[in-house]
Scaffold this motif. Structure first.
Motif, PDB file in Angstrom:
ATOM      1  N   UNK A  31      82.611  69.614 -16.170  1.00 16.40           N
ATOM      2  CA  UNK A  31      83.240  70.907 -15.869  1.00 16.40           C
ATOM      3  C   UNK A  31      82.254  71.838 -15.172  1.00 16.40           C
TER       4      UNK A  31
ATOM      5  N   UNK B  98      82.152  70.679 -11.602  1.00 18.87           N
ATOM      6  CA  UNK B  98      83.437  70.857 -10.914  1.00 18.87           C
ATOM      7  C   UNK B  98      83.545  72.248 -10.298  1.00 18.87           C
ATOM      8  N   UNK B  99      82.938  73.249 -10.958  1.00 18.03           N
ATOM      9  CA  UNK B  99      83.025  74.621 -10.443  1.00 18.03           C
ATOM     10  C   UNK B  99      82.364  74.733  -9.066  1.00 18.03           C
ATOM     11  N   UNK B 100      81.244  74.023  -8.893  1.00 15.78           N
ATOM     12  CA  UNK B 100      80.597  73.998  -7.571  1.00 15.78           C
ATOM     13  C   UNK B 100      81.481  73.262  -6.564  1.00 15.78           C
TER      14      UNK B 100
ATOM     15  N   UNK C  47      85.928  80.558  -7.572  1.00 15.21           N
ATOM     16  CA  UNK C  47      86.061  79.110  -7.709  1.00 15.21           C
ATOM     17  C   UNK C  47      86.768  78.852  -9.039  1.00 15.21           C
ATOM     18  N   UNK C  48      87.189  77.619  -9.261  1.00 14.14           N
ATOM     19  CA  UNK C  48      87.885  77.322 -10.515  1.00 14.14           C
ATOM     20  C   UNK C  48      87.853  75.833 -10.781  1.00 14.14           C
ATOM     21  N   UNK C  49      88.135  75.470 -12.028  1.00 16.78           N
ATOM     22  CA  UNK C  49      88.334  74.069 -12.403  1.00 16.78           C
ATOM     23  C   UNK C  49      89.548  74.022 -13.327  1.00 16.78           C
TER      24      UNK C  49
ATOM     25  N   UNK D 111      90.475  71.832 -16.537  1.00 14.94           N
ATOM     26  CA  UNK D 111      89.894  70.848 -17.452  1.00 14.94           C
ATOM     27  C   UNK D 111      90.990  70.038 -18.144  1.00 14.94           C
TER      28      UNK D 111
ATOM     29  N   UNK E 180      89.931  77.314 -15.870  1.00 12.90           N
ATOM     30  CA  UNK E 180      88.683  78.068 -16.017  1.00 12.90           C
ATOM     31  C   UNK E 180      88.283  78.544 -14.629  1.00 12.90           C
TER      32      UNK E 180
ATOM     33  N   UNK F 206      85.829  81.111 -11.958  1.00 13.37           N
ATOM     34  CA  UNK F 206      84.648  81.909 -11.681  1.00 13.37           C
ATOM     35  C   UNK F 206      85.183  83.096 -10.885  1.00 13.37           C
TER      36      UNK F 206
END
Lengths: 392, 467
Positions: free
Chosen positions: A151, A154-156, B256-258, B260, B274, B276
């Motif tokens: 995780x 993944x943000x990058x 930015x985001x992910x 999960x 999640x 940023x």
């Protein structure tokens, strides 16, 4: 500032246990086997070793290892910080110890059961709360569920895709390259099991935009590397893999895996810092590198590493990869052991061993006319890198 | 009468319910003409700021030439208000409701509303509605309970006999307590361990003290004004150790985001968004993006902070899509393409919103304002009435299209109830463009989703100006 130990030391021996998913043995037992194998490979009696360097997350103390190996006196022992980011850092520190005269023969090692015991990919979900700075730093991410290495990376990756138009297929192409080399490496977990880009795209999400096949393995096993001066290495059994240079780097506003607060988060400035030191001290450039071990805990961060080392321009790694340059017949075949996705995840040390084999000419996936090999360490953390060269 | 019926008894009961299907009841005339105070009350409660409804100057310039009522108010005008309801056994629809009440199907929820607008209502219009009973279903098991769906169609005329609109309407009359029992998901939520507790110390306490009282605090150097997150002990810009904080506005964009999926930590719902977030003040922070499907996340989307309590003494700053300001000009037909997406719009479901909109739409059903009665009738809490779902959908579409867009119809279907303290996020896209009867029509499909699933799905046809 310039590194003074360029071309001074060499990797003279490499040794590893089998890489498994359930070793059934203690990590210490495997550490001893790997260290003995590295000494045996070099033709050095283990009691001659007088230095040990390992890196954080290692749970096998060097004093116990020394006792098991029959080493009586040690004059250098150190632990390099930041886990996989220190994979080449341990070699840099070994070079420094040897160059300074603090040690003659240094073992760098990693041993764990990170599949059958504590699963590394589970992350920090069970980390207790506390008031120390190292604990407080997790407060800015863990309460929101950002708790795993996948995780954090993944943000990058999402931002990189947004800025440069890279796609998850570009990440998949890295995975396909790794698995292609692993398929012809009998030591690799995924020996004879190549994948297609379609397999990658069909693999399940772990943390979008990362799929299962973007993530390295979890492995039980151990790897050791024996470092000494290039001069002494000539008297040992193997052709020395000369350490042209090895360097560490941490850059502005660096955080552990979560350096999200910099002006840009699509580059890896700490890796750029390593690249500058390596090229400056060795006199080499990207054009001099025939093959590379590019740290691949997660495929997306392979792309900016190629950019930081100047194999392609910023944002163009996707094109470099689409043009097939990482493959067997490409400009820069990478991770010829199968990488950490295909061979094993020994926090980068198994990749450096493959770099040594490429210099020796003994890789199962040998690249022709190798003069210099680049190896990099874990990204998103403070990191390190090195270049191995043919002896003169 | 609420005992279980045999199959034969059920059959006879349904036949009785269906006896008047196709019949039309007594016309019912609105007690008041279309008037500005009721319109204003509606617009206030719905937060609908279209000036054509309340501002005479703007309305004169608009497509109707004078003040008009929000079209979604169509059936509010003839609502009975807060007077005791007497079901008229002679009236086909009303008679069916009476029979169902008597048989124990006392729970009621509206499920479908389809308005057709022939022309907008103007101040002074006095409506008469005539209800036709269209259908009564057999007994069905629904999530809410066992019951019958009753469908009616109402034609609305004004005092001049002009046909101004019609409404197709369906409700479910159900037996309280016969719904599917709480899902296993609900049990899991009850036993869910709390999220990882933030570690904190003297350097970072200000942040957590702030979020506890609903403030998003960002560390600021008191010497040079430099902002930084996460906090430190010394200013990296000027070296001062005099560190304070500012309270951020809470406005930001997704940097930015992910999403999960694995591994799953029991404290969280998955898939987990999640993000940023880059605050308008310039610093970033990791947070959750709530009230938004994973596939609705886009780098750059505007967000707004809120505070989620996770422990007795801890709240976390998290973000949801920001409400985009109302479009003050009107989109032209040529500006709109099939596939265009409407901006997301979150609607926090406060008790005030649910109660005030129910009353503004003249819906005095106790389940929309009286929690004790709502519980007694088989609901978990008070819930939003269907006229409000229509009104908020119309506001959402109108805020995107602009004040001069003319609603030709508004068709909605309800799903998960809108209970207090949840949030409904509206989304939509343009699904068709066509010319009809000399007008340029754009069809928009939309959805309002709360934490339980889609509350409202629907479509609307809008006439847009050509240029």
């Amino acid at each position: 500032m310039t590194l003074k130990y360029a071309y001074h030391s060499a990797i003279a021996g490499i040794g590893a246990t089998p890489f498994t998913k359930d070793s059934g043995r203690t990590p210490m037992d495997q550490a001893v086997e790997a260290c003995l194998a590295a000494c045996e490979d070099a033709g050095l009696p283990p009691e001659k070793v007088n230095g040990f360097v390992t890196y954080s997350a290692e749970q096998n103390p060097e004093i116990e290892l020394a006792r098991n190996l029959g080493v009586e006196e040690m004059t250098h022992f150190s632990m390099v910080h930041h886990g996989g980011g220190a994979a080449c850092g341990v070699i840099a520190v070994a070079c420094q110890a040897i160059y300074s005269g603090a040690a003659d023969y240094v073992l760098c090692y990693r041993a764990f059961n990170e599949r059958s015991w504590h699963r590394f990919g589970a992350g920090v979900q069970d980390r207790p709360a506390g008031a120390e700075a190292s604990e407080v730093s997790f407060s800015w991410s863990s309460p929101f569920g950002l708790v795993t290495p996948a995780s954090w990376v993944a943000m990058f990756a999402t931002r990189y895709m947004h800025e440069y138009g890279a796609t998850t297929e570009d990440f998949g192409r890295v995975s396909v390259v790794d698995r292609d080399f692993a398929a012809t490496n009998p030591y690799a977990h995924f020996f004879q099991r190549p994948i297609t880009l379609e397999d990658h795209q069909n693999s399940r999400w772990i943390v979008e935009p990362l799929r299962l096949l973007d993530c390295c393995q979890e492995t039980d096993g151990a790897q050791a590397l024996l470092v000494t001066t290039a001069e002494r290495a000539k008297d040992l059994k193997q052709k020395p893999a000369v350490i042209a240079s090895a360097a560490q780097g941490a850059a502005e506003d660096q955080h552990m895996m979560r350096s999200y607060y910099r002006d840009s988060i699509t580059g890896i400035p700490e890796m750029g810092l390593c690249a500058r030191q390596l090229y400056q001290s060795s006199g080499l450039s990207a054009d001099d590198i025939q093959t590379a071990i590019i740290y691949d805990h997660f495929t997306p961060l392979v792309l900016p590493q190629l950019e930081e080392f100047g194999f392609c321009d910023r944002g163009e790694a996707k094109d470099f990869i689409r043009d097939g340059h990482l493959q067997r017949d490409g400009r820069l075949p990478i991770n010829t052991n199968g990488g950490q996705l295909g061979e094993a995840y020994i926090h980068g040390l198994n990749g450096i061993a493959e770099g040594v084999r490429q210099i020796r000419g003994t890789s199962v996936n040998q690249i022709e006319n190798v003069e210099n090999v680049l190896a990099t360490a874990g990204t998103a953390v403070p990191t390190s890198a090195l270049i191995l060269s043919q002896p003169q | 009468m609420s005992e279980v019926m045999t199959d034969e008894q059920k059959e006879a009961f349904v036949a009785k319910l269906r006896k008047e299907v196709g019949s039309t009841g007594t016309p019912s005339t609105a007690r008041d003409p279309v008037n500005q105070p009721m319109i204003r009350h509606w617009c206030d409660a719905m937060e609908d700021a279209n000036p054509l409804y309340t501002d005479p100057d703007a309305a004169t310039q608009g497509p109707h030439g004078e003040i008009v009522a929000p079209p979604a108010m169509l059936n509010a005008w003839t609502m009975p208000g807060n007077i005791p309801r007497v079901n008229d056994p002679q009236d086909p629809a009303s008679g069916v409701y009476a029979m169902l009440d008597e048989a124990g199907y006392v729970g009621v929820v509206a499920t479908n509303s389809e308005h057709v607008y022939h022309r907008y209502l103007k101040l002074g219009d006095r409506l008469t509605g005539t209800v036709k009973l269209v259908d009564v279903t057999e007994e069905k098991q629904t999530a809410l309970g066992i019951g019958h769906f009753v469908t009616t169609e109402t034609e609305y005329l004004n005092q001049h006999g002009e046909h101004v609109g019609s409404m197709f309407f369906r409700i479910l009359k159900f037996r309280p307590g016969t719904g599917r029992t709480a899902s296993s998901d609900g049990d899991a939520a009850a036993e869910r361990p709390p999220r990882p507790r933030p570690s904190r110390n003297q350097d970072t306490d200000f942040f957590w003290q702030g979020s506890r009282v609903g403030e998003l605090r960002i560390q600021q150097c008191q010497n040079c004004g430099y902002l930084q997150h996460p906090p430190g002990t010394r200013c990296p810009a000027c070296g001062s150790t005099d560190m304070g904080y500012i309270t951020a506005s809470g406005e930001g964009t997704l940097y930015s985001y992910v999403v999960s999926h694995h591994p799953r930590v029991p404290s969280f719902d998955y898939p987990l968004n999640i993000g940023l977030v880059e605050l308008e003040e310039g610093v970033r922070l990791v947070t959750n993006i709530t009230d938004c499907d994973p596939d609705q996340l886009k780098v750059g989307m505007p967000l707004r902070a809120w505070h989620m309590q996770t422990h007795e003494d801890v709240s976390l700053p998290v973000f949801r899509p920001a409400r985009v300001p109302r479009n003050p000009s009107t989109l032209t037909f040529d500006e709109v393409s099939v596939g265009d997406e409407l901006p997301l719009c979150p609607i926090p479901l406060t008790p005030t919103l649910i109660v005030s909109t129910a009353i503004a739409s003249r819906d005095y059903q106790d389940v929309h304002h009286d929690r004790d009665m709502a519980l007694k009738k088989g609901s978990e809490d008070i819930f939003m009435n269907i006229l409000t779902s229509s009104g908020l959908s119309a506001r959402y579409i109108g805020d995107w299209a602009g004040p001069d867009a003319v609603f030709k119809n508004l068709k909605i279907r309800l799903g998960a109830p809108n209970y207090p303290y949840d949030c409904m996020t509206m989304s939509g896209s343009v699904t068709a463009k066509r010319e009809a009867d000399g007008e340029d029509i754009v069809e928009v499909s939309f959805r309002g989703q709360n934490s339980r699933g889609p509350h409202v799905t629907g479509t609307v046809d809008l006439a847009l100006p050509r240029a």
